[in-house]
Scaffold this motif. Structure first.
Motif, PDB file in Angstrom:
ATOM      1  N   TYR A 196       0.826  -1.205   0.000  1.00  0.00           N
ATOM      2  CA  TYR A 196       0.000   0.000   0.000  1.00  0.00           C
ATOM      3  C   TYR A 196       0.862   1.257   0.000  1.00  0.00           C
ATOM      4  CZ  TYR A 196      -3.698  -3.291   1.250  1.00  0.00           C
ATOM      5  OH  TYR A 196      -4.576  -4.346   1.266  1.00  0.00           O
ATOM      6  N   TYR A 197       1.944   1.203   0.749  1.00  0.00           N
ATOM      7  CA  TYR A 197       2.872   2.341   0.784  1.00  0.00           C
ATOM      8  C   TYR A 197       3.464   2.584  -0.605  1.00  0.00           C
ATOM      9  CZ  TYR A 197       6.922   5.193   1.962  1.00  0.00           C
ATOM     10  OH  TYR A 197       7.863   6.197   2.007  1.00  0.00           O
ATOM     11  N   GLN A 198       3.896   1.519  -1.259  1.00  0.00           N
ATOM     12  CA  GLN A 198       4.478   1.659  -2.599  1.00  0.00           C
ATOM     13  C   GLN A 198       3.442   2.171  -3.604  1.00  0.00           C
ATOM     14  OE1 GLN A 198       7.674   1.561  -3.420  1.00  0.00           O
ATOM     15  NE2 GLN A 198       8.164   1.130  -1.274  1.00  0.00           N
ATOM     16  N   ALA A 199       2.208   1.691  -3.485  1.00  0.00           N
ATOM     17  CA  ALA A 199       1.132   2.168  -4.373  1.00  0.00           C
ATOM     18  C   ALA A 199       0.920   3.674  -4.171  1.00  0.00           C
ATOM     19  CB  ALA A 199      -0.161   1.401  -4.117  1.00  0.00           C
ATOM     20  N   GLY A 200       0.957   4.110  -2.913  1.00  0.00           N
ATOM     21  CA  GLY A 200       0.810   5.533  -2.626  1.00  0.00           C
ATOM     22  C   GLY A 200       1.970   6.351  -3.166  1.00  0.00           C
ATOM     23  N   LEU A 201       3.188   5.850  -3.000  1.00  0.00           N
ATOM     24  CA  LEU A 201       4.358   6.554  -3.529  1.00  0.00           C
ATOM     25  C   LEU A 201       4.285   6.675  -5.051  1.00  0.00           C
ATOM     26  CD1 LEU A 201       7.429   5.173  -1.525  1.00  0.00           C
ATOM     27  CD2 LEU A 201       6.305   7.392  -1.295  1.00  0.00           C
ATOM     28  N   LYS A 202       3.923   5.585  -5.699  1.00  0.00           N
ATOM     29  CA  LYS A 202       3.794   5.591  -7.159  1.00  0.00           C
ATOM     30  C   LYS A 202       2.746   6.613  -7.603  1.00  0.00           C
ATOM     31  CE  LYS A 202       2.857   2.498 -11.030  1.00  0.00           C
ATOM     32  NZ  LYS A 202       2.461   1.149 -11.433  1.00  0.00           N
ATOM     33  N   LEU A 203       1.640   6.659  -6.900  1.00  0.00           N
ATOM     34  CA  LEU A 203       0.587   7.618  -7.206  1.00  0.00           C
ATOM     35  C   LEU A 203       1.091   9.048  -7.041  1.00  0.00           C
ATOM     36  CD1 LEU A 203      -2.414   7.996  -7.969  1.00  0.00           C
ATOM     37  CD2 LEU A 203      -2.927   7.925  -5.513  1.00  0.00           C
ATOM     38  N   MET A 204       1.820   9.314  -5.954  1.00  0.00           N
ATOM     39  CA  MET A 204       2.336  10.665  -5.720  1.00  0.00           C
ATOM     40  C   MET A 204       3.361  11.068  -6.776  1.00  0.00           C
ATOM     41  SD  MET A 204       2.601  11.182  -1.590  1.00  0.00           S
ATOM     42  CE  MET A 204       3.678   9.800  -1.268  1.00  0.00           C
ATOM     43  N   GLN A 205       4.102  10.102  -7.293  1.00  0.00           N
ATOM     44  CA  GLN A 205       5.100  10.407  -8.319  1.00  0.00           C
ATOM     45  C   GLN A 205       4.458  10.681  -9.678  1.00  0.00           C
ATOM     46  OE1 GLN A 205       7.548   6.913  -8.012  1.00  0.00           O
ATOM     47  NE2 GLN A 205       8.721   7.712  -6.287  1.00  0.00           N
ATOM     48  N   SER A 206       3.303  10.108  -9.905  1.00  0.00           N
ATOM     49  CA  SER A 206       2.686  10.233 -11.231  1.00  0.00           C
ATOM     50  C   SER A 206       1.576  11.282 -11.300  1.00  0.00           C
ATOM     51  CB  SER A 206       2.133   8.876 -11.684  1.00  0.00           C
ATOM     52  OG  SER A 206       1.059   8.477 -10.864  1.00  0.00           O
ATOM     53  N   GLN A 207       1.069  11.721 -10.151  1.00  0.00           N
ATOM     54  CA  GLN A 207      -0.060  12.649 -10.140  1.00  0.00           C
ATOM     55  C   GLN A 207       0.218  13.847  -9.243  1.00  0.00           C
ATOM     56  OE1 GLN A 207      -2.649  12.127 -12.170  1.00  0.00           O
ATOM     57  NE2 GLN A 207      -1.756  10.161 -12.783  1.00  0.00           N
ATOM     58  N   SER A 208      -0.400  14.942  -9.578  1.00  0.00           N
ATOM     59  CA  SER A 208      -0.321  16.133  -8.743  1.00  0.00           C
ATOM     60  C   SER A 208      -1.387  16.022  -7.653  1.00  0.00           C
ATOM     61  CB  SER A 208      -0.557  17.376  -9.601  1.00  0.00           C
ATOM     62  OG  SER A 208      -0.564  18.524  -8.791  1.00  0.00           O
ATOM     63  N   ILE A 209      -0.941  15.878  -6.418  1.00  0.00           N
ATOM     64  CA  ILE A 209      -1.859  15.710  -5.285  1.00  0.00           C
ATOM     65  C   ILE A 209      -1.503  16.754  -4.233  1.00  0.00           C
ATOM     66  CG2 ILE A 209      -2.690  14.140  -3.487  1.00  0.00           C
ATOM     67  CD1 ILE A 209      -1.875  11.814  -5.351  1.00  0.00           C
ATOM     68  N   ASN A 210      -2.505  17.382  -3.696  1.00  0.00           N
ATOM     69  CA  ASN A 210      -2.347  18.407  -2.669  1.00  0.00           C
ATOM     70  C   ASN A 210      -1.411  17.925  -1.557  1.00  0.00           C
ATOM     71  OD1 ASN A 210      -3.142  19.652  -0.021  1.00  0.00           O
ATOM     72  ND2 ASN A 210      -4.429  20.883  -1.370  1.00  0.00           N
ATOM     73  N   LEU A 211      -0.553  18.816  -1.103  1.00  0.00           N
ATOM     74  CA  LEU A 211       0.431  18.460  -0.076  1.00  0.00           C
ATOM     75  C   LEU A 211      -0.204  17.988   1.230  1.00  0.00           C
ATOM     76  CD1 LEU A 211       3.162  21.208  -0.561  1.00  0.00           C
ATOM     77  CD2 LEU A 211       3.297  18.797  -1.162  1.00  0.00           C
ATOM     78  N   ALA A 212      -1.359  18.510   1.568  1.00  0.00           N
ATOM     79  CA  ALA A 212      -2.024  18.086   2.812  1.00  0.00           C
ATOM     80  C   ALA A 212      -2.362  16.595   2.754  1.00  0.00           C
ATOM     81  CB  ALA A 212      -3.287  18.904   3.054  1.00  0.00           C
ATOM     82  N   PHE A 213      -2.821  16.122   1.608  1.00  0.00           N
ATOM     83  CA  PHE A 213      -3.155  14.702   1.457  1.00  0.00           C
ATOM     84  C   PHE A 213      -1.896  13.846   1.427  1.00  0.00           C
ATOM     85  CE2 PHE A 213      -6.871  16.903  -0.209  1.00  0.00           C
ATOM     86  CZ  PHE A 213      -7.871  16.276   0.518  1.00  0.00           C
ATOM     87  N   ARG A 214      -0.831  14.362   0.820  1.00  0.00           N
ATOM     88  CA  ARG A 214       0.448  13.648   0.807  1.00  0.00           C
ATOM     89  C   ARG A 214       0.970  13.482   2.238  1.00  0.00           C
ATOM     90  NH1 ARG A 214       3.837  14.150  -4.183  1.00  0.00           N
ATOM     91  NH2 ARG A 214       2.403  14.747  -5.822  1.00  0.00           N
TER      92      ARG A 214
END
Length: 151
Positions: free
Chosen positions: A111-129
Motif C-alpha cells: 500500500y505504501y508503494q502504491a501511494g508513492l507511485k501515485l504521488m510520483q505520477s499525479q499532482s496531489i495536494n500536499l495536505a493529502f500527501r
C-alpha cells in the motif's frame, strides 16, 4: 442564484456530520449520517461524494476494529476514486489500508508503494500527501516501537 448552493450539497453536509460523530466516538450516528450521504451521492452520481462516503464507512469500521469491513470499504473507495479521477481520496485510502491488517507488514509495504507511485505520477495536494505519509509513519512506529524512525 446562490453559487454556494451548487457547491455545498446534502451529501457533503451528511458526510461531515458522519465525520464529526466519528470523532466524538458515536459510530452508530456516524453510520446513520454516512448512509444518508451515500444514498444522496449515489442518487446524484457524485463523482467525489461516492468514494468519500465509502472511505468514511471504512473509517467507521476501522474505529470499531472491524478490519475486514474497513478494508472492503477502503478498497471500494479507492476503486471509485480511480474511476472518478480523485487521486487525493485514492492516496488517503492507501494510508487507511495500512491500518487494516495490523500484523501484515508486507501488505503495508504494498500500500505504501502504491501511494508513492501515485504521488510520483499525479499532482496531489500536499495536505493529502502529508496525511498519507503520517499514516505510514504511524504504522512503522507501531511495528518497531523501540526504533527511532524518521524520514
Amino acid at each position: 442564484m446562490n453559487p454556494l448552493k451548487n457547491i455545498i450539497r446534502p451529501d457533503h453536509i451528511a458526510n461531515n456530520l458522519a465525520q464529526a460523530k466519528l470523532k466524538i466516538n458515536q459510530p452508530d450516528s456516524a453510520i446513520y449520517y454516512n448512509r444518508k450521504a451515500y444514498r444522496y451521492a449515489q442518487k446524484t452520481h457524485s463523482r467525489r461524494g461516492i468514494p468519500n462516503c465509502e472511505q468514511t464507512f471504512g473509517e467507521i469500521y476501522l474505529s470499531q476494529k472491524q478490519f475486514d469491513s474497513a478494508q472492503f470499504y477502503f478498497v471500494k473507495s479507492i476503486n471509485s476514486a480511480q474511476r472518478s479521477v480523485y487521486h487525493d481520496i485514492e492516496l488517503v485510502g492507501y494510508g487507511f489500508l495500512m491500518e487494516c491488517k495490523p500484523n501484515d507488514i508486507s501488505k503495508d509495504e504494498n500500500y505504501y508503494q502504491a501511494g508513492l507511485k501515485l504521488m510520483q505520477s499525479q499532482s496531489i495536494n500536499l495536505a493529502f500527501r502529508k496525511y498519507f505519509l503520517k499514516k505510514h509513519l504511524q504504522r512503522l512506529k507501531a511495528d518497531n516501537p523501540k526504533e527511532k524512525i524518521s524520514f
